[in-house]
Design a protein around this motif. Structure first.
Motif, mmCIF file in Angstrom:
data_model
loop_
_atom_site.group_PDB
_atom_site.id
_atom_site.type_symbol
_atom_site.label_atom_id
_atom_site.label_comp_id
_atom_site.label_asym_id
_atom_site.label_seq_id
_atom_site.Cartn_x
_atom_site.Cartn_y
_atom_site.Cartn_z
ATOM 1 N N CYS A 108 -9.203 7.481 -4.906
ATOM 2 C CA CYS A 108 -9.123 7.355 -3.206
ATOM 3 C C CYS A 108 -9.818 5.993 -3.169
ATOM 4 N N ILE A 109 -8.879 5.111 -2.595
ATOM 5 C CA ILE A 109 -9.423 3.952 -2.205
ATOM 6 C C ILE A 109 -9.817 3.748 -0.847
ATOM 7 N N GLU A 110 -9.688 4.924 0.057
ATOM 8 C CA GLU A 110 -10.130 4.848 1.283
ATOM 9 C C GLU A 110 -11.171 5.456 1.622
ATOM 10 N N VAL A 111 -12.143 4.684 2.229
ATOM 11 C CA VAL A 111 -13.492 5.315 2.320
ATOM 12 C C VAL A 111 -13.509 5.470 4.013
ATOM 13 N N TYR B 233 0.817 -1.206 -0.058
ATOM 14 C CA TYR B 233 -0.037 0.069 0.004
ATOM 15 C C TYR B 233 0.868 1.412 -0.005
ATOM 16 N N GLU B 234 1.881 1.328 0.827
ATOM 17 C CA GLU B 234 2.651 2.459 0.891
ATOM 18 C C GLU B 234 3.313 2.699 -0.316
ATOM 19 N N GLN B 235 3.872 1.936 -1.108
ATOM 20 C CA GLN B 235 4.488 2.248 -2.444
ATOM 21 C C GLN B 235 3.585 2.763 -3.473
ATOM 22 N N VAL B 236 2.214 2.157 -3.385
ATOM 23 C CA VAL B 236 1.275 2.714 -4.410
ATOM 24 C C VAL B 236 0.863 4.130 -3.719
ATOM 25 N N ARG B 237 0.579 4.417 -2.595
ATOM 26 C CA ARG B 237 0.222 5.647 -2.163
ATOM 27 C C ARG B 237 1.293 6.728 -2.324
ATOM 28 N N GLY C 15 -4.539 11.084 -4.315
ATOM 29 C CA GLY C 15 -5.676 10.774 -3.650
ATOM 30 C C GLY C 15 -5.754 9.655 -2.855
ATOM 31 N N PHE C 16 -4.408 9.013 -2.812
ATOM 32 C CA PHE C 16 -4.304 7.888 -1.564
ATOM 33 C C PHE C 16 -4.067 8.729 -0.368
ATOM 34 N N LEU C 17 -4.451 7.982 0.828
ATOM 35 C CA LEU C 17 -4.346 8.492 2.149
ATOM 36 C C LEU C 17 -3.445 7.629 2.976
#
Ligand SMILES: CC(C)(COP(=O)(O)OP(=O)(O)OC[C@H]1O[C@@H](n2cnc3c(N)ncnc32)[C@H](O)[C@@H]1OP(=O)(O)O)[C@@H](O)C(=O)NCCC(=O)NCCS
Length: 407
Positions: free
Chosen positions: A403-406, A171-175, A180-182
């Protein structure tokens, strides 16, 4: 007389019950619920409206970092648990709580606020604009074929004890490369993303997690639930409900999709919050069978225009003077944006603006979304055709925000 103020620790149980009530549900005081709440919410940010003893409205905030184009991340107040009980609606309570919240975010050094809106028409007046889109995607797996994943990639289940070692690193690499990633704190992983109580499942299975490995290196993961169903004629009709697919490698992505679309008894795959630029749309042999709905997802509110315009990077150079209106909070002004070699400098100016737009419109563009020209054509952004095309060229990014984070 309604008293609107930040809550104290001893008011948390009533506050939590009021949140459920405000969203029309019944509060279930599950074990450890109050501790979870205290760990996830910065305590000083929860606001309630009291009518006598009774809490009639709630408001809260998470602390996130939001990735901007170019990969830098800025602190963002994650506006959430916004409710006003039906007896007290349309009396300005949300408006008062929002002002307290945004002023506090500025004091706490957060140049942005962001939220997911229950209804799109609520938050524009407060300066929030829709900053990222997603696709709600349904795949009937029978009539379509996807390419095989690479031979050197295997998809395997991740045991619960290993989740925290595998998922956050991917996740951290993609963020770091996805506007838009959190950010996800250790508490967020443990208490939100990996927390899987029965009430979150809506009749589906517990969360399954697979990862795609090359040798022993995990390069992507998918989390999903299985919703079992049979037709009256005994044909299987189950659905794979995708929760997340995150990957750092296109081969891993292909292997994960191949896996998800080939699970016996589950002929439908549904991901309600997927990216709009999914290469699967190109890879599938018969895309007419795919159903997509475009959704608004993350709304953002810029609280410090120069800071945010300087924090992101740009894919094209140029200059513009932006007249930014902010009737709600007064954080607008006229700003000159100069971009050289992809880096922006932004200063207040007395020059005439090339473009005038509201803070909410700037929020809709800041993560790179292609929204300038439609907003100009709709009369929401003003300026010459040339200036608008410059604005579009400067702010838009080749990779759309996601943004994948809801929350
Ligand atoms: C959405 C909600 C919080 C609004 O609270 P409220 O205290 O009634 O809002 P306010 O009185 O401050 O309204 C401010 C303005 O927004 C408008 N507005 C508020 N909610 C709106 C809605 N759902 N649709 C359209 N307009 C809305 C009001 O009409 C008012 O406009 P005006 O200033 O032109 O008169 C409340 O209706 C609610 O709790 N709804 C259910 C839970 C929910 O959806 N929460 C949002 C989660 S993201």
């Amino acid at each position: 007389m309604v008293d609107i103020r930040f809550i104290t620790d001893d008011e948390i149980p009533a506050f939590r019950a009021a949140i459920s009530f405000g969203f029309g549900g019944d509060h279930v005081d599950e074990e450890g619920g109050e501790e979870r709440f205290k760990e996830l919410f910065p305590q000083e940010t929860s606001i309630a409206a009291f009518d006598g003893e009774r809490i009639v409205a709630t408001f809260g905030s998470f602390d996130f970092d939001l990735t901007l184009p170019g990969g830098s991340a800025v602190p963002m107040a994650g506006t959430t648990i916004v409710t006003v009980h039906p007896t007290h609606r349309r009396q300005g309570i949300l408006t008062t709580m929002m002002r307290m919240h945004l002023e506090q975010a500025i004091d706490r050094g957060q140049p942005m606020a962001g939220l997911w809106s229950s209804e799109p028409q609520i938050y524009g007046r407060f300066g929030f604009g829709p900053a990222a889109d997603a696709h709600d995607l349904t795949i009937p797996t029978g009539p379509i074929t996807l390419p095989e994943g690479p031979d050197d990639i295997t998809v395997r289940f991740v045991e619960d004890d290993d989740l925290i070692d595998v998922l956050p690193a991917i996740y951290e690499q993609v963020r770091a490369e996805t506007p838009g990633f959190l950010s996800r704190s250790e508490s967020w992983w443990r208490l939100q993303r990996l927390y899987d109580p029965e009430r979150r499942r809506e009749g589906a299975s517990s969360r399954r997690t697979v990862a795609a490995y090359r040798d022993k290196t995990p390069l992507g993961y998918a989390t999903y639930r299985q919703k079992d169903k049979w037709q009256p004629d005994w044909l299987p009709a189950g659905t794979i409900e995708v929760m997340e697919i995150v990957h750092v490698d296109e081969g891993a992505r292909r292997a994960l999709w191949k896996y998800l679309t080939n699970i016996d008894l589950f002929p439908t795959v549904h991901w309600w919050n997927g990216p709009t630029d999914n290469p699967l749309y190109v890879e599938v042999d018969n895309g007419r069978h795919l159903k997509t709905i475009n959704r608004d997802t993350l709304y953002v509110r810029i609280l410090d225009v120069p800071k945010v315009l300087e924090a992101r990077t740009y894919e094209s150079d140029g200059s513009l003077v932006l007249g930014v209106t902010d009737d709600f909070l007064g954080q607008g002004g006229t700003f000159r944006l100069d971009i050289t070699d992809g880096a922006g400098t932004c200063t207040e100016t007395t020059d005439d603006p090339d473009i005038t737009l509201d803070t909410a419109d700037l929020g809709a563009l800041i993560l790179g979304r292609a929204a300038a020209i439609p907003r100009w054509r709709a009369g929401q952004i003003n300026g010459s055709s040339e200036s608008i095309h410059t604005l579009d060229r400067l702010l838009r990014t080749a990779k759309p925000p996601f943004c994948i984070e809801v929350f």
